[in-house]
Write an enzyme that holds these catalytic residues in place. Structure first.
Site, PDB file in Angstrom:
ATOM      1  N   ARG A 164       4.482   8.777   3.672  1.00 37.06           N
ATOM      2  CA  ARG A 164       4.646   7.902   2.514  1.00 37.06           C
ATOM      3  C   ARG A 164       5.348   8.598   1.333  1.00 37.06           C
ATOM      4  NH1 ARG A 164       3.985   3.770   5.409  1.00 37.06           N
ATOM      5  NH2 ARG A 164       2.202   2.381   5.176  1.00 37.06           N
ATOM      6  N   SER A 246      -0.156  -2.724   0.839  1.00 37.66           N
ATOM      7  CA  SER A 246      -1.096  -1.602   0.783  1.00 37.66           C
ATOM      8  C   SER A 246      -0.922  -0.825  -0.511  1.00 37.66           C
ATOM      9  CB  SER A 246      -0.883  -0.669   1.985  1.00 37.66           C
ATOM     10  OG  SER A 246      -1.153  -1.344   3.193  1.00 37.66           O
ATOM     11  N   GLU A 355      -0.363   4.630  -3.313  1.00 38.29           N
ATOM     12  CA  GLU A 355       0.875   4.523  -2.559  1.00 38.29           C
ATOM     13  C   GLU A 355       1.940   3.842  -3.415  1.00 38.29           C
ATOM     14  OE1 GLU A 355       2.188   1.938   1.260  1.00 38.29           O
ATOM     15  OE2 GLU A 355       0.455   3.225   1.556  1.00 38.29           O
TER      16      GLU A 355
END
Length: 359
Positions: A164, A246, A355
Site C-alpha cells: 500500500r 478501505s 491507508e
C-alpha cells in the site's frame, strides 16, 4: 490549464466533504505542465496532487494549490509472443483499463476490477486486490518534479513499492506529478490467481465463487466476474454512499501477537508482509517472524460493523469501509475514525494506520 479560486471540493472527493481549496489547477494535457511550473501560483507553500479523490479525506479548508492532472491516452508501446506493454496516461480510469485488458485476454489485472481510481492514483497507492498487486505489472512511471521541473522516469525498483505504498506516496509525496505509466501484461494465459479466501461464514473464496457459474478450465473473464460478484456483495456503492473503500491498512504484527490474537478470534487470517496476498489457507501455520492481519476483522470483532454516529458509519457488510450520507464534515469523519483506532488499540494493543490520505 484551468485555474479555479476558492472552489468547493465536494465533487472532487468520494466522501463528498464540503470543503474549499484556495486554488485548483486542472491540467488537460502534459504540455500545460510547463505553464504551470512558471506560474506564480507555484510559489504557494502548500501543494497537493489530486487524482480522482478516491483515497483522500479533507478535514478543513486547503490553503494552497491543488493540482489535478487529467491526461488521457492509451497506447501499446511494444509486444512479443508472450507479453504486451501498454502505456496509459495518469488521468485514465483504472476500471476501464482492467475491462479493456480482460476483453483482449491480457492477463495481470483482472483481479483488481472495481477499484475506483485514476491510473496515477493506482500507481501511487500501489493498489492490490484478491491476490494481484499493481507493483507486479508496472514497468515504468514517467513523472515531472513540480519543485525542480526535472523529468524523471522511474523503473519498477525505483518506485520502491511496498504494501500500500510507493515512493510517490511516502518520501516524495506531492513532489512528482505522474504523467503516464507503462504496464506489462501477459498474452498467454498463465496460472490464474484464485487463491483469495475469507472465512466461509463471510464471503468464501474465488474458487467457490467460480464454481457457482462456470467450470474449469477458468478464463480471466471468469475470474474477473467472480471478483465482481464478491465485491458487489461486500462493498458499498459510491452511488449510494460517500466512501473511500478501505480506510485502514492491514496491520503488521509479530508472530507472537498473531498467535495471541488468534486465540481470541478463531480463523484469524494472516498474510505475507510484502504484498497483499491470500495464499495461505492454513493461517495458523506461519514461519515468518511478522505477518499482516486483517484490520477489518479487528473492527468487526469490536462491534463496529453497521454502527453509525451522526452522518458517518461502518458499512454493514465490510468493517473496513467507512461510509457517509455525504453530509458529514471532514472533522466528523476523522473523529469517528479515531474512535475506532483507539478502540482497537485499547482492546487488542494493535495500532491501525491509515491507508487513505488525510489532509
Amino acid at each position: 490549464m484551468k485555474i479555479s479560486e476558492n472552489i468547493s471540493l465536494k465533487e472532487y472527493n468520494q466522501y463528498g466533504v464540503e470543503v474549499n481549496a484556495k486554488y485548483l489547477i486542472e491540467l488537460s494535457k502534459p504540455e500545460e505542465i510547463k505553464e504551470l511550473l512558471s506560474s506564480d501560483l507555484m510559489k504557494e507553500k502548500k501543494k497537493l496532487i489530486l487524482g480522482d479523490g478516491n483515497n483522500i479525506l479533507f478535514r478543513k479548508y486547503f490553503d494552497g494549490v491543488i493540482i489535478k492532472p487529467q491526461f488521457k491516452g492509451r497506447k501499446i508501446v511494444k509486444e512479443d509472443e508472450q507479453d504486451i506493454w501498454v502505456k496509459l496516461y495518469s488521468g485514465e480510469d483504472w476500471e476501464e483499463f482492467v475491462k479493456w485488458a480482460v476483453s483482449n485476454n491480457y492477463q495481470g489485472v483482472e483481479n483488481m476490477t472495481l477499484i475506483p481510481s485514476s491510473i496515477g492514483g493506482a500507481v501511487s497507492q500501489n493498489i492490490a486486490a484478491y491476490g494481484q498487486n499493481i507493483m507486479d505489472v508496472v514497468t515504468e512511471v514517467e513523472t515531472i518534479n513540480i519543485i525542480t521541473g526535472e523529468h524523471k522516469t522511474f523503473n519498477n525498483k525505483e518506485c520502491e513499492y511496498t504494501y500500500r505504498n510507493s515512493v510517490f506516496k511516502s518520501q516524495h509525496k506531492n513532489e512528482f506529478l505522474i504523467i503516464c505509466a507503462t504496464f506489462k501484461l501477459n498474452k498467454v494465459a498463465n496460472e490464474l490467481e484464485t487463491s483469495y479466501h475469507e472465512r466461509e461464514s463471510r464471503y468464501g473464496s474465488i474458487e467457490s465463487e467460480l464454481s457457482t457459474f462456470s467450470t474449469p478450465p477458468y478464463s480471466i473473464q471468469d475470474v474477473m466476474k467472480a471478483v465482481e460478484n464478491i465485491r458487489n456483495r461486500k462493498l458499498p456503492s459510491v452511488k449510494e454512499y460517500g466512501t473511500c473503500g478501505s480506510v485502514f491498512a492491514n496491520p503488521l504484527v509479530s508472530k507472537e501477537d498473531y498467535l495471541r490474537l488468534s486465540n481470541i478470534m478463531p480463523e484469524l487470517q494472516s498474510y505475507p508482509v510484502e504484498k497483499l496476498q491470500y495464499t495461505r489457507k492454513e493461517w495458523a501455520k506461519i514461519d515468518e517472524e511478522s505477518v499482516k492481519i486483517p484490520a477489518g476483522r479487528l473492527i468487526d470483532e469490536l462491534g463496529w460493523l453497521g454502527k453509525w454516529e451522526g452522518n458517518v458509519g461502518v458499512y454493514n457488510k465490510h468493517a473496513l469501509c467507512i461510509v457517509t450520507n455525504r453530509k458529514a464534515t471532514g472533522e466528523e469523519i476523522y473523529n469517528f475514525l479515531e474512535k475506532i483506532r483507539k478502540d482497537v488499540k485499547d482492546k487488542y494493543d494493535v495500532e491501525l494506520t491509515y491507508e487513505i490520505n488525510i489532509i
